[in-house]
Each structure stands twice: as structure tokens, then as C-alpha cells.
Design a protein around this motif. Structure first.
Motif, PDB file in Angstrom:
ATOM      1  N   ARG A  12       0.840  -1.213   0.000  1.00 49.65           N
ATOM      2  CA  ARG A  12       0.000   0.000   0.000  1.00 49.65           C
ATOM      3  C   ARG A  12       0.873   1.259   0.000  1.00 49.65           C
ATOM      4  O   ARG A  12       0.554   2.246  -0.660  1.00 49.65           O
ATOM      5  CB  ARG A  12      -0.900  -0.021   1.239  1.00 49.65           C
ATOM      6  CG  ARG A  12      -1.865   1.141   1.337  1.00 49.65           C
ATOM      7  CD  ARG A  12      -2.706   1.017   2.606  1.00 49.65           C
ATOM      8  NE  ARG A  12      -3.372  -0.272   2.663  1.00 49.65           N
ATOM      9  CZ  ARG A  12      -3.760  -0.875   3.797  1.00 49.65           C
ATOM     10  NH1 ARG A  12      -3.563  -0.289   4.974  1.00 49.65           N
ATOM     11  NH2 ARG A  12      -4.357  -2.056   3.759  1.00 49.65           N
ATOM     12  N   THR A  65       0.656   4.958  -1.823  1.00 53.99           N
ATOM     13  CA  THR A  65       0.493   6.167  -1.018  1.00 53.99           C
ATOM     14  C   THR A  65       1.581   7.191  -1.341  1.00 53.99           C
ATOM     15  O   THR A  65       1.307   8.379  -1.520  1.00 53.99           O
ATOM     16  CB  THR A  65       0.539   5.815   0.482  1.00 53.99           C
ATOM     17  OG1 THR A  65      -0.404   4.779   0.717  1.00 53.99           O
ATOM     18  CG2 THR A  65       0.211   7.023   1.341  1.00 53.99           C
ATOM     19  N   ILE A  77      -8.832  -2.022  -3.913  1.00 53.07           N
ATOM     20  CA  ILE A  77      -9.130  -0.811  -3.114  1.00 53.07           C
ATOM     21  C   ILE A  77      -8.879  -1.127  -1.631  1.00 53.07           C
ATOM     22  O   ILE A  77      -8.231  -0.357  -0.917  1.00 53.07           O
ATOM     23  CB  ILE A  77     -10.586  -0.342  -3.351  1.00 53.07           C
ATOM     24  CG1 ILE A  77     -10.741   0.271  -4.748  1.00 53.07           C
ATOM     25  CG2 ILE A  77     -11.037   0.647  -2.270  1.00 53.07           C
ATOM     26  CD1 ILE A  77     -10.072   1.611  -4.958  1.00 53.07           C
ATOM     27  N   THR A 117      -4.941  -1.509  -1.266  1.00 55.26           N
ATOM     28  CA  THR A 117      -4.016  -0.400  -1.577  1.00 55.26           C
ATOM     29  C   THR A 117      -4.549   0.990  -1.255  1.00 55.26           C
ATOM     30  O   THR A 117      -3.768   1.938  -1.152  1.00 55.26           O
ATOM     31  CB  THR A 117      -3.607  -0.409  -3.072  1.00 55.26           C
ATOM     32  OG1 THR A 117      -4.751  -0.118  -3.885  1.00 55.26           O
ATOM     33  CG2 THR A 117      -3.026  -1.761  -3.465  1.00 55.26           C
ATOM     34  N   ARG A 118      -5.867   1.125  -1.104  1.00 59.82           N
ATOM     35  CA  ARG A 118      -6.437   2.461  -0.804  1.00 59.82           C
ATOM     36  C   ARG A 118      -7.709   2.274   0.011  1.00 59.82           C
ATOM     37  O   ARG A 118      -8.815   2.592  -0.443  1.00 59.82           O
ATOM     38  CB  ARG A 118      -6.744   3.197  -2.114  1.00 59.82           C
ATOM     39  CG  ARG A 118      -7.059   4.674  -1.915  1.00 59.82           C
ATOM     40  CD  ARG A 118      -5.814   5.501  -1.681  1.00 59.82           C
ATOM     41  NE  ARG A 118      -6.154   6.894  -1.395  1.00 59.82           N
ATOM     42  CZ  ARG A 118      -5.242   7.863  -1.229  1.00 59.82           C
ATOM     43  NH1 ARG A 118      -3.949   7.588  -1.336  1.00 59.82           N
ATOM     44  NH2 ARG A 118      -5.620   9.088  -0.969  1.00 59.82           N
ATOM     45  N   GLN A 177      -9.139   3.697   2.347  1.00 60.79           N
ATOM     46  CA  GLN A 177     -10.021   4.839   2.628  1.00 60.79           C
ATOM     47  C   GLN A 177     -10.970   5.106   1.459  1.00 60.79           C
ATOM     48  O   GLN A 177     -11.911   5.878   1.598  1.00 60.79           O
ATOM     49  CB  GLN A 177      -9.226   6.084   3.019  1.00 60.79           C
ATOM     50  CG  GLN A 177      -8.204   6.601   2.044  1.00 60.79           C
ATOM     51  CD  GLN A 177      -6.830   5.941   2.156  1.00 60.79           C
ATOM     52  OE1 GLN A 177      -6.711   4.717   2.162  1.00 60.79           O
ATOM     53  NE2 GLN A 177      -5.784   6.751   2.221  1.00 60.79           N
TER      54      GLN A 177
END
Lengths: 286, 121
Positions: free
Chosen positions: A42, A46, A135, A138-139, A141
């Protein structure tokens, strides 16, 4: 012009969330290491500071079925619901709502048509775990707008591995030409060797660990020539009946180009090998 | 023979919790209902006259016959998903995690190393 901040190619193991959030005494032994590796992966996204995501996945007979299954499709909605009832039931994946980005969807769609990729499109696409799993990893939020692209790795006859590579190259050109100051990351999920509903499913490893090792080597060194010389629909079937999801990882390398990955990691789990690959096509993330 | 129609059965039942419950509890009755009023539906208004199940296909669906479905080219993802929904929890309680999935694989062991029946093309 837009900046391609990162390209990520990963497997999507739908049980990641369930496996790593279960009470500690009910977790599989690999769960802590799995979580560490996913969180390290991740970070590669970021630190690229993306503002907009192009997401590549494949519908597993959730919205699309054999009455009308697109070879390639782009979502063009202002937002996307995600996670179907039977995915919640089987994998414990929650529902999400992701913002869309209609301007890039339209620009991408026209750019693809201009390059000979006659995409189907949907103005009411609901995303499945092929996009939500990355998602989550890796992301988590889920705070960035997305442009979803679906491929057919699932309902034969399938496009060729070369076609997936060429599509990746076309997507790259279109991102490079997109008139915006946004930092765009492309994230795609697929599989290494995988067997579903067949005699080699759910073993201690994926069905073909040698293919997995080789595939990660090819991806991490940007060796498209070796992939196209060795990987065919038939060879993937020999490695496991659902191995064709590897073509989405080829597509992602097409977006990055034939260059070494900046980050490559893997994890052998029951049933499958996980792969975590990141390229920074325009240099290291700042 | 209609591999498409077998897949349509698996697809439409797996995505509907009420149909799935009926397919688990009384498969014969649900298959009959499905052939009468669900399978032919193109949408809420339109009906298709194109497909029907053969006796072998109907029996495979009624008997939750994983091997027969595999051998007639039912899509592996649909078949795995629906039978996990029906059996996984019960098997897990009796025999432990992944016991159903591994038994599923074992029932198909005679296909290892051979070309599987095609699911398309």
C-alpha cells in the motif's frame, strides 16, 4: 498533461479482509505476514500521491452474464456502487460507493476507440471484488475517484495476451495525453496460477508454483517478450483453469511499459500465490 | 443440450437469496419452478423460447451433481460459488475449514492432467 504516478499489478484474494480482521485465535497462521506485506505494498501507492485511479478488473458474472458479456468495457458513471450480495455472502466484503470521474472516462473511451479498441461502456456499472479487493488492500479509505475498465479473462473465447498488452499500451498513451494536472495511478488486479471449481483447487499452494515464480520474474523485469513467447490461453489453462486472469497483469505492465518494476513482492498462500508489483514509469515516487 | 441454460440457472439462483434457499432445501421443486417461470425470462416482460434443459442437465442440477456439471461444461466459477453457498458452512462445522472445497476437488480428481471439458468457445 496528467502524470502517471504509479502502476500497480496485483492478485486479488477475496479473503484478505476476512482473514486479517478475524479474531486472532481464528486467523490463519499466515494472516500477520499477509497484512504486513499488503501494508508495505500500500505504501508504494500512497507515496506516489495519486489523485485519480484507473482501475482494471473483470466482472465475475455479477453484473454481466453470458447473454451479453463484453470483451472490454469502460465505466462512465458519476459514481459506482460496489460489492454484490453473493460477494458479501461468500467473502465478507462490505459494500462501497466510489466516486467516478466522467471526464477521464469519456476521454479514455474516445481515445480507446481512436486506437482501434471498440469498447463497450456502462453508465450504471456496479463494481465487483476484482476492483474492490485492490481498493481494500491499496487504498482502503476509498477516497479517490475511479475510472473502471473491465476485461474478459473469464468467458471464452478470450482476447489474446498480446491484445491485453496492446490495450495497456493504449491506455498509457491516453493517460499521457489527458489534459489535466492530476496525478493518476493505474491499479489492476488479476491472478497468477489459479484453479476454481476443478480438481486442483484449494491446495496448500496455487496449482502451478513454477509458473507463479516465472510470472513474477517476468513482471518485475518488464520482460514482455518472454511473456508473449511463453504464455498462451492453452498454457494458462495447463497452469490452472482460472489462470487467464494473468492477462490483466500483462495489461498493467503494458501501461507501465517494458521496464523493471520498482517494487515486487509475493506471498504463497493456500490456494494461490499473491503478487504485489509496482512500477513508477516516470521515475521514483516523490 | 444447453450449457448456456445450465449456467443461467446457476447464475440466477446464486444471486438471489430466496432462490438459493429453495435450491438448498428442495432442489427438485426449485428446478421445476425455475424452468417454468424464471429460466425463460429475458426481462420482466419479455420471454425467450430459445433454450431448455435436457434430462441429464435437469438431473445434474436437481442432484447438485458437481461432477456431471463440470463434465457438461458448466462454468467453474458459477458451480464453485453456488455449491460453496449451499455446503461450505455445514461441512466446516462437521469437518473443518475448506473441507467442502477439497472434497469438491477430490470428486474431480480423474480430470487432473487432462484437458477439461470446455466452458465456452
Amino acid at each position: 498533461m496528467a502524470k502517471l504516478a504509479a502502476v500497480l499489478a496485483t492478485t486479488h484474494h477475496p479473503f484478505y479482509l476476512k482473514a486479517t480482521t478475524a479474531p486472532a485465535d481464528q486467523q490463519i497462521p499466515e494472516a500477520p505476514e499477509w497484512k504486513r506485506k499488503v501494508e508495505a505494498y500500500r505504501d508504494t501507492l500512497t507515496k506516489a500521491e495519486p489523485e485519480l485511479l484507473v482501475m482494471v478488473g473483470a466482472d465475475h458474472f455479477h453484473q454481466f452474464f453470458l447473454d451479453n458479456y463484453p470483451q472490454f468495457l469502460i465505466g462512465k458513471s458519476p459514481r459506482y456502487d460496489a460489492t454484490f450480495y453473493n460477494e458479501e455472502r461468500e467473502f465478507g466484503i462490505p459494500k462501497y460507493i466510489l466516486e467516478g470521474h466522467e471526464d477521464l472516462s469519456n476521454f479514455m473511451h474516445k481515445g480507446l476507440l481512436a486506437r482501434g479498441f471498440d469498447f463497450a461502456f456502462s453508465n450504471e456499472l456496479k463494481l465487483d471484488h476484482s476492483i474492490i479487493c485492490p481498493i481494500i488492500t491499496t487504498r482502503p479509505q476509498a477516497d479517490l475517484p475511479v475510472v473502471p475498465i473491465y476485461t474478459n479473462i473469464f468467458a471464452p473465447p478470450l482476447p489474446s495476451p498480446k491484445r491485453f498488452w496492446d490495450l495497456g499500451r493504449a491506455i498509457r498513451e491516453i493517460i499521457d495525453e489527458y489534459p489535466s494536472e492530476k496525478r493518476i495511478a493505474a491499479i489492476g488486479s488479476g491472478h497468477l496460477s489459479l484453479e476454481l471449481g476443478g480438481p486442483r483447487q484449494f491446495r496448500e499452494t496455487g496449482p502451478d508454483p513454477e509458473f507463479d515464480r516465472q510470472a513474477i520474474e517476468w513482471l518485475s523485469t518488464g520482460n514482455i517478450d518472454a511473456i508473449l513467447a511463453n504464455v498462451t490461453h492453452e498454457s494458462m489453462a495447463r497452469s490452472g483453469n482460472a489462470t487467464h486472469g494473468f492477462m490483466d497483469l500483462i495489461l498493467m505492465m503494458g501501461i507501465a511499459g517494458p521496464i523493471p518494476a520498482a517494487y515486487s513482492d509475493s506471498l504463497s498462500l493456500f490456494h494461490t500465490m499473491e503478487a504485489y508489483i509496482t512500477w513508477y514509469p516516470e521515475g521514483a515516487a516523490q | 443440450m444447453s450449457r448456456y441454460y445450465v449456467n443461467k440457472f446457476l447464475f440466477t439462483v446464486d444471486r438471489d437469496p430466496e432462490l438459493l434457499r429453495r435450491y438448498k432445501e428442495d432442489p427438485r421443486s426449485l428446478v421445476t419452478t425455475w424452468e417454468q417461470s424464471i429460466g425463460p425470462k429475458l426481462n420482466d416482460v419479455e420471454r425467450s423460447t430459445v433454450h431448455s434443459l435436457t434430462e441429464a442437465e435437469r438431473d445434474a442440477l436437481i442432484n447438485h451433481d458437481i461432477v456431471a456439471l463440470f463434465e457438461m461444461g458448466a462454468h467453474f466459477f458459477l458451480s464453485l460459488t453456488i455449491f460453496i453457498a449451499i455446503y461450505d458452512e455445514d461441512w466446516m462445522q462437521k469437518y473443518g475449514p475448506l473441507s467442502f472445497q477439497r472434497d469438491f476437488a477430490k470428486r474431480l480428481a480423474h480430470w487432473e492432467g487432462r484437458d477439461y471439458p470446455p466452458v465456452g468457445e
